[in-house]
Design an enzyme around this catalytic site. Structure first.
Site, PDB file in Angstrom:
ATOM      1  N   CYS A 111     -36.449   1.233   8.145  1.00 43.24           N
ATOM      2  CA  CYS A 111     -35.206   1.787   8.985  1.00 43.24           C
ATOM      3  C   CYS A 111     -35.674   2.926   9.985  1.00 43.24           C
ATOM      4  O   CYS A 111     -35.579   2.949  10.876  1.00 43.24           O
ATOM      5  CB  CYS A 111     -34.211   2.290   8.244  1.00 43.24           C
TER       6      CYS A 111
ATOM      7  N   ARG B 227     -23.543  -4.774  10.279  1.00 43.32           N
ATOM      8  CA  ARG B 227     -24.343  -4.430  11.268  1.00 43.32           C
ATOM      9  C   ARG B 227     -25.829  -4.118  10.535  1.00 43.32           C
ATOM     10  O   ARG B 227     -26.916  -4.563  11.203  1.00 43.32           O
ATOM     11  CB  ARG B 227     -24.297  -3.165  11.973  1.00 43.32           C
TER      12      ARG B 227
ATOM     13  N   CYS C 181      -8.211  -2.461  -5.015  1.00 42.29           N
ATOM     14  CA  CYS C 181      -6.856  -2.078  -4.953  1.00 42.29           C
ATOM     15  C   CYS C 181      -5.939  -3.408  -4.859  1.00 42.29           C
ATOM     16  O   CYS C 181      -4.791  -3.641  -5.646  1.00 42.29           O
ATOM     17  CB  CYS C 181      -6.339  -1.198  -3.739  1.00 42.29           C
TER      18      CYS C 181
ATOM     19  N   CYS D 195       2.345   2.981  -3.172  1.00 39.23           N
ATOM     20  CA  CYS D 195       1.618   3.801  -4.023  1.00 39.23           C
ATOM     21  C   CYS D 195       1.156   5.030  -3.239  1.00 39.23           C
ATOM     22  O   CYS D 195       1.273   6.146  -3.602  1.00 39.23           O
ATOM     23  CB  CYS D 195       0.646   3.287  -4.471  1.00 39.23           C
TER      24      CYS D 195
ATOM     25  N   CYS E 171       0.779  -1.276   0.042  1.00 36.62           N
ATOM     26  CA  CYS E 171       0.011  -0.058  -0.028  1.00 36.62           C
ATOM     27  C   CYS E 171       0.959   1.171   0.149  1.00 36.62           C
ATOM     28  O   CYS E 171       0.576   2.317  -0.792  1.00 36.62           O
ATOM     29  CB  CYS E 171      -0.965   0.115   1.239  1.00 36.62           C
TER      30      CYS E 171
ATOM     31  N   CYS F  34     -29.601  -5.941  11.448  1.00 30.38           N
ATOM     32  CA  CYS F  34     -30.490  -4.879  11.783  1.00 30.38           C
ATOM     33  C   CYS F  34     -31.710  -5.633  10.896  1.00 30.38           C
ATOM     34  O   CYS F  34     -32.904  -5.864  11.417  1.00 30.38           O
ATOM     35  CB  CYS F  34     -30.491  -3.703  10.999  1.00 30.38           C
TER      36      CYS F  34
ATOM     37  N   CYS G  90     -37.564   2.830  13.412  1.00 24.07           N
ATOM     38  CA  CYS G  90     -36.636   2.808  14.688  1.00 24.07           C
ATOM     39  C   CYS G  90     -35.864   4.001  14.632  1.00 24.07           C
ATOM     40  O   CYS G  90     -35.724   4.929  15.781  1.00 24.07           O
ATOM     41  CB  CYS G  90     -35.863   1.611  14.844  1.00 24.07           C
TER      42      CYS G  90
END
Lengths: 279, 107, 156
Positions: free
Chosen positions: A195, A236, A129, A86, A83, A240, A198
């Site tokens: 969504c 997550r 990448c 670059c 990484c 949900c 809540c």
């Protein structure tokens, strides 16, 4: 007296309908759905959980980030590139030879990918990448190394405000933003909840023993006490969806990337916290 | 351990000073009470011992049980008496040892 | 085994269901076996000395309600000069309602300087956390604190 009560109810109902109508508006001048009170999940957490996040020596997700920091400098794949080859050091303000620094990246992601003409989040960008530039096998979504690397990159944007202009019809992310918005307001699952039920209508209220937050994304990846591990936003979201007894989408799916694009817009102005700690 | 533990120990301290040490290891702390998707019991694998030594002498230690949360976090104090390399070790059920050393200069 | 199978065949459906039900109940009980306050007291009695309950020497810092039972922060301080002549040797933490009561034992020395330790633990349900401190003179001090653990929150 009776008539008065009825009128009051009518007025309240009328007002809430108007409010609801306002919330659905989606021009670039539209206020944030939460008005001025955009709140990070941090503000809903107990002092104990906040303390875990406040000190990186106590944030249990950090060893994964340390490992990712080691990988940052290690050549990988057929291209034998790291990484750092670059981008320079992960905190290099100039962003190394390619001139792409990591600072600020997570605050503006997901970004538009010209090749696929779709939004791409941080995880997918890292995987791309790996396959295209390193000629290596990409980490699996939700694997520990990818979560750690996402955490390392997210960390470079800590303290920066979330930006998004995806509600602008001229923004390349607009179509994804629109799809994400539709997802957000779409009832789903056996419990038939969207969504918004809540996280927009009831943020700050308690459902059984659970304090509902605005469901903001500025802390991801996050170490969840419940998971006893660090995980992605998509993990997550899958949780949900399962919770409302809907079939979850796959991490990295178009549906969740679109939703992520929309959630980023809902949370604009919020300070980036990843890797955070949540309950 | 796949991921190195984190240790927060000041680089310098005054003689007699009480310094707080924070340690954070990366481990699932598998209790042995859980089952996998096929219903097979997942064998217990936890870090069971932690110690902090200076010149081979133990200053502080801990014996852990499965009720310690994943990614064990342990905080304690040490009285800065001698400069040297403080050695922190974690030992798992299989006897695998992970070590981190950090120097603290006491003046 | 063959005998019981034979018996099963002779039972009518209602009887068979009763037996099966009892079996499930017994199994459920076995897997959900929890330590009891007596188990924790037993473990403490093995530490030697006569334990002084409700010791003011011990301060237990715990959330009143745990945000999640999987990771409950706990900090314990014991009032002690921590000298060679008078110090805390061990701080044992027990969870009365876990599958087994032992959580962690901290081993201290005079070089520890201050009896102030912390960790994070798993608590299966609302219960007392019991702390026993063993002093260099062999005396044992005990204190406890209740933590409420809520189950059934949002998952994922």
């Amino acid at each position: 007296m009776k008539i008065k009560t009825v009128t009051t109810i009518a007025v309240i109902l009328g007002a809430s309908f108007t409010l609801a109508a306002c919330n659905m508006k989606s021009t670039s001048e539209a206020p944030n759905p939460y008005g001025k009170e955009v709140r990070s999940g941090y503000s809903y957490a107990t002092p104990e959980t906040q303390a875990m996040q406040d000190d990186d020596f106590s944030n249990p997700g950090m060893p994964l980030v340390d490992t990712a920091a080691g990988m940052w400098n290690k050549p990988a794949g057929e291209a034998k590139k790291s990484c750092a080859d670059c981008h320079g050091a992960v905190d290099d303000a100039k962003g190394g030879p390619v001139g792409i620094p990591m600072k600020g990246v997570s605050a503006k992601y997901p970004a538009y990918d010209e090749a696929t003409q779709k939004p791409m989040n941080l995880e997918l960008r890292i995987m791309k990448c790996q396959t295209e530039n390193q000629k290596a096998e990409a980490f699996k979504y939700d694997s520990k190394p990818l979560v750690g690397m996402t955490g390392l990159v997210a960390m470079q944007s800590r303290g920066m405000p979330r930006v998004s202009t995806a509600d602008d019809p001229n923004d390349k992310l607009h179509a994804a933003w629109k799809a994400g918005e539709e997802f957000y307001y779409q009832r789903r699952g056996q419990l038939d909840l969207a969504c918004k039920h809540c996280h927009e209508d009831n943020a700050g209220n308690i459902i059984r023993a659970e304090l509902l937050s605005q469901g903001q994304s500025n802390g991801f990846p996050t170490y969840r006490l419940k998971w006893q591990g660090m995980g992605s936003l998509h993990k997550r979201l899958g949780g949900c969806n399962k919770e409302i007894r809907a079939e979850p989408y796959k991490s990295g799916s178009d549906e969740y990337v679109n939703l992520e694009t929309y959630l980023a817009w809902r949370g604009r102005g919020l300070v980036m916290e990843g890797p955070s700690v949540r309950k | 351990m796949a991921n190195q533990p984190r240790v927060k120990l000041p680089k310098t301290a005054k003689s007699g000073e009480l310094v707080q040490v924070k340690t954070l290891a990366s481990h699932d702390m598998e209790t042995g009470n859980r089952k996998d998707k096929e219903g097979k019991a997942i064998p217990r694998l936890i870090l069971k011992k932690f110690s902090c030594t200076l010149g081979g002498a133990e200053i502080f230690g801990a014996d852990m049980h499965p009720a310690v949360s994943a990614n064990p976090y342990i905080t304690f104090y040490i009285k800065a008496e001698k400069s040297g390399s403080y050695v922190f070790t974690w030992t798992d059920d299989n006897g695998e040892v992970t070590t981190v050393s950090q120097d603290m200069a006491v003046s | 085994m063959s005998k019981s199978t034979h018996q099963m065949v002779q039972m009518d459906r209602r009887q068979a269901l009763k037996v099966a039900g009892a079996g499930v109940l017994a199994m459920g009980f076995a897997t959900a076996a929890h330590a009891t306050p007596e188990d924790a007291a037993m473990a403490i009695s093995k530490l030697g000395g006569s334990a002084k309950a409700d010791s003011a020497k011990i301060t237990i810092d715990l959330p009143e309600i745990a945000e999640n039972g999987a990771t409950v922060p706990v900090n314990v301080t014991v009032d002690s000069p921590m000298t060679a002549a008078d110090h805390v040797k061990h701080i044992h933490v027990f969870a009365e309602g876990n599958p087994s009561p032992e959580v962690i034992s901290f081993n201290l020395t005079p070089s520890t300087g201050k009896a102030d330790v912390g960790t994070r633990m798993r608590l299966g349900k609302t219960q007392n956390v019991v702390v026993a401190a063993v002093m260099s003179d062999g005396s044992v001090h005990v204190n406890k604190k209740e933590v409420k653990v809520t189950i059934g929150g949002c998952g994922g």
